[in-house]
Design an enzyme around this catalytic site. Structure first.
Site, PDB file in Angstrom:
ATOM      1  N   ARG A  37      -7.507  49.334  36.956  1.00  0.00           N
ATOM      2  CA  ARG A  37      -8.025  48.139  36.562  1.00  0.00           C
ATOM      3  C   ARG A  37      -7.419  47.077  37.478  1.00  0.00           C
ATOM      4  NH1 ARG A  37      -8.257  51.734  32.363  1.00  0.00           N
ATOM      5  NH2 ARG A  37      -9.874  51.092  30.555  1.00  0.00           N
ATOM      6  N   GLY A 105     -13.622  59.661  35.821  1.00  0.00           N
ATOM      7  CA  GLY A 105     -14.565  59.021  35.043  1.00  0.00           C
ATOM      8  C   GLY A 105     -14.083  57.765  34.827  1.00  0.00           C
ATOM      9  N   ARG A 133     -20.353  65.240  33.644  1.00  0.00           N
ATOM     10  CA  ARG A 133     -19.768  64.661  32.626  1.00  0.00           C
ATOM     11  C   ARG A 133     -20.816  63.419  32.163  1.00  0.00           C
ATOM     12  NH1 ARG A 133     -13.447  62.595  33.193  1.00  0.00           N
ATOM     13  NH2 ARG A 133     -13.971  62.004  31.365  1.00  0.00           N
ATOM     14  N   SER A 178     -14.365  54.892  23.057  1.00  0.00           N
ATOM     15  CA  SER A 178     -14.165  55.086  24.374  1.00  0.00           C
ATOM     16  C   SER A 178     -13.685  53.659  25.100  1.00  0.00           C
ATOM     17  CB  SER A 178     -15.083  55.739  25.128  1.00  0.00           C
ATOM     18  OG  SER A 178     -15.140  55.515  26.460  1.00  0.00           O
ATOM     19  N   ASP A 331      -5.578  61.936  25.741  1.00  0.00           N
ATOM     20  CA  ASP A 331      -5.329  62.645  27.100  1.00  0.00           C
ATOM     21  C   ASP A 331      -3.942  63.518  26.556  1.00  0.00           C
ATOM     22  OD1 ASP A 331      -7.447  61.417  28.430  1.00  0.00           O
ATOM     23  OD2 ASP A 331      -6.390  59.838  29.281  1.00  0.00           O
ATOM     24  N   ARG A 362     -11.927  70.231  27.125  1.00  0.00           N
ATOM     25  CA  ARG A 362     -10.476  70.774  26.757  1.00  0.00           C
ATOM     26  C   ARG A 362     -10.309  71.469  25.649  1.00  0.00           C
ATOM     27  NH1 ARG A 362      -7.866  65.028  29.299  1.00  0.00           N
ATOM     28  NH2 ARG A 362      -8.211  65.632  31.364  1.00  0.00           N
ATOM     29  N   ARG A 406      -4.741  67.804  33.555  1.00  0.00           N
ATOM     30  CA  ARG A 406      -4.013  67.695  32.302  1.00  0.00           C
ATOM     31  C   ARG A 406      -3.810  69.136  31.740  1.00  0.00           C
ATOM     32  NH1 ARG A 406      -2.638  62.692  32.377  1.00  0.00           N
ATOM     33  NH2 ARG A 406      -4.357  60.926  32.669  1.00  0.00           N
TER      34      ARG A 406
HETATM   35  C1  S3P Z   1      -9.272  55.801  29.933  1.00  0.00           C
HETATM   36  C2  S3P Z   1      -9.866  55.970  28.790  1.00  0.00           C
HETATM   37  C3  S3P Z   1     -10.001  57.401  28.156  1.00  0.00           C
HETATM   38  C4  S3P Z   1      -8.998  58.458  28.984  1.00  0.00           C
HETATM   39  C5  S3P Z   1      -9.224  58.201  30.187  1.00  0.00           C
HETATM   40  C6  S3P Z   1      -8.753  56.863  30.533  1.00  0.00           C
HETATM   41  C7  S3P Z   1      -9.458  54.324  30.572  1.00  0.00           C
HETATM   42  O1  S3P Z   1     -11.418  57.902  28.048  1.00  0.00           O
HETATM   43  O2  S3P Z   1      -9.391  60.007  28.337  1.00  0.00           O
HETATM   44  O3  S3P Z   1      -8.249  59.392  30.900  1.00  0.00           O
HETATM   45  O4  S3P Z   1      -8.586  54.193  31.578  1.00  0.00           O
HETATM   46  O5  S3P Z   1     -10.125  53.666  29.985  1.00  0.00           O
HETATM   47  P1  S3P Z   1     -12.314  57.500  27.017  1.00  0.00           P
HETATM   48  O6  S3P Z   1     -12.219  56.041  27.068  1.00  0.00           O
HETATM   49  O7  S3P Z   1     -13.730  57.908  27.547  1.00  0.00           O
HETATM   50  O8  S3P Z   1     -12.014  58.252  25.738  1.00  0.00           O
END
Ligand code: S3P
Length: 458
Positions: A37, A105, A133, A178, A331, A362, A406
């Protein structure tokens, strides 16, 4: 960075019971979520942003490369110190080549949010894990703004995105808890006239909202009448460059933390760990399981609460982990499951559907790996059940890491407690979030090394 050009090198790694307790003080590397970010918002700000404590893991480096390809100036100044010259909101240009986001992701989904309201076309891909994904969860809301997507079958990467020229603001209710989806929508709202809102029924990590405020955006957060939160960003602000100090990643801290709990006699201090309440579910679970963890020197750094944590080894007991806690520790289930396998009694981790769509599935990866190590484990619906005997399971297997950092680190930590060593077949994936994992753990006394001696495959 992507799997392909490294696929000819197998890097096997094992952890065996150390001869001595773990001890020492280590600084935890920068938070992955905040690092992505910081680079993204710095790139959208006007002026020069200096970032201290950036995580220099492959996921974050993929974000840095993508932002450069979009026109931002992103430069490394020294260890963990980076400088970003922003282009201003709406200022990205069409990249000349594919944006390859490796294993990340977060990089993919947040960048799609930004691109959805830029008048350009970009092509996005990632490694084999990321290409498997689900992206529909962001494509659906971002299409409402007017963005267009062409994807591989099933809404997977690679995809092409053409951002909306005249984006329409949205109020979007998250169908899954999420932070990535929430952030994609809020970031799309940045270059959209009017107000964009997200309703989140279950609270997820709030780094995007906090950091948007830090850069001068107008963000309102209010309780939603149905429960959860309503988060609103006022579109087309001028983001102003602002220095960022990235807190230590609680999701990375989780590995030395649980290692210190499981190796008898250990006492370890972890400094500068982020304790944002949207990230501390693991600490709550471990406290319920009887862990001896003390927070001290609590402070706020760069808008995020941090603390030092002192951990002492000790017996753990099973616990019932409610589904509502999942977003605050999503996580951390792999490493929590390792602690549960060494605890006395049953641990039930409820409501883990989201674990199936992480860097690997996972839920099945944890269960299969723990069973191979000799633990009693089962999956019922979306719940994971581990029956601990109060002693670590046997170990003596090699676990497939399946491009999942992880899973790899969790089983290596378990191997510090099992009677026979535990190995992983491919340690390269660890670099996505915790490139210093082996050296940091070895500084505490872990002695991870190459693992030709571990025979059986789990
Ligand atoms: C994250 C949000 C989570 C987490 C990922 C980082 C983020 O995913 O699992 O490692 O930085 O916003 P989700 O928001 O899809 O659960």
């Amino acid at each position: 960075m992507p799997d392909d050009h490294l696929s000819h090198v197998a890097v096997t790694l094992a952890g065996a019971r150390p001869a001595h307790p773990l001890s020492g003080t280590v600084r935890i590397p920068g938070d992955k979520s905040c690092s992505h970010r910081a680079l993204m918002l710095g790139s959208l700000a006007v002026g020069r942003t200096e970032i201290d404590g950036l995580l220099e893991g492959e996921d974050v480096l993929a974000t840095a490369a993508a932002l450069r390809a979009l026109g931002a100036g992103v430069e490394r100044l020294g260890e963990r110190r980076w400088r970003v010259d922003g282009v201003g909101i709406g200022g990205f240009g069409a990249p000349e080549d594919l944006l390859d986001l490796g294993n990340s992701g977060t990089a993919a989904r947040l960048l799609l949010g930004i691109l959805a309201t830029h008048d350009l076309t970009a092509f996005v891909t990632g490694d084999a894990s990321l290409r498997s994904r689900p992206m529909r969860r962001v494509i659906d809301p971002l299409s409402l703004f007017g963005a267009r997507f062409v994807t591989r079958e099933g809404g997977r990467l690679p995809l092409a995105v053409t951002g909306a020229r005249d984006p329409v603001p949205q109020t979007y209710r998250l169908p899954v808890p999420s932070a990535q989806v929430k952030s994609a929508v809020l970031l799309a709202g940045l270059n959209t006239p009017g107000e964009t809102s997200v309703i989140e029924p279950q609270i997820t990590r709030d780094h995007t909202e906090r950091m948007l405020g830090h850069f001068g955006a107008r963000v309102r957060v209010a309780p939603h009448p149905d429960g959860g939160k309503l988060i609103t960003v006022v579109g087309q602000p001028e983001l102003v460059a602002a220095p960022i100090r990235v807190p230590g990643d609680p999701s990375s801290a989780a590995f030395p933390l649980v290692a210190a709990l499981l190796v008898p006699g250990s006492e370890v201090t972890l400094t500068g760990v982020g304790i944002n309440p949207s990230r501390t579910g693991l600490l709550d679970c471990l406290a319920e399981m009887g862990a001896d963890i003390t927070r001290f020197d609590e402070r706020v750094e760069g808008g995020e609460p941090v603390a030092d944590l002192k951990v002492r080894a000790g017996a753990l007991k099973g616990a019932d982990i409610p589904p509502g806690r999942a977003p605050t520790m999503i996580d951390e289930y792999p490493i929590l499951a390792m602690a549960a396998a060494c605890a006395q009694g049953r641990t039930v981790m409820r409501g883990l559907a989201e674990l199936r769509v992480k860097e690997s599935d996972r839920l099945s990866g944890i269960a299969a790996g723990l069973a191979a190590c000799g633990a009693k484990v089962s999956i019922e619906g979306d719940d994971l059940i581990v029956d601990g005997t109060g002693k670590p399971p046997a170990g003596g297997v090699t676990i497939e890491s399946r491009l999942d950092h992880r899973i790899a680190m969790a089983f290596l930590v378990l191997g510090l407690a099992t009677a026979a060593p535990v190995a992983i077949d491919d340690a390269r994936t660890i670099a996505s979030s915790f490139p210093d994992f082996v050296s940091l753990m070895n500084r505490l006394g872990a002695a991870f090394d190459g693992a030709d001696h571990v025979a059986a495959t789990g």
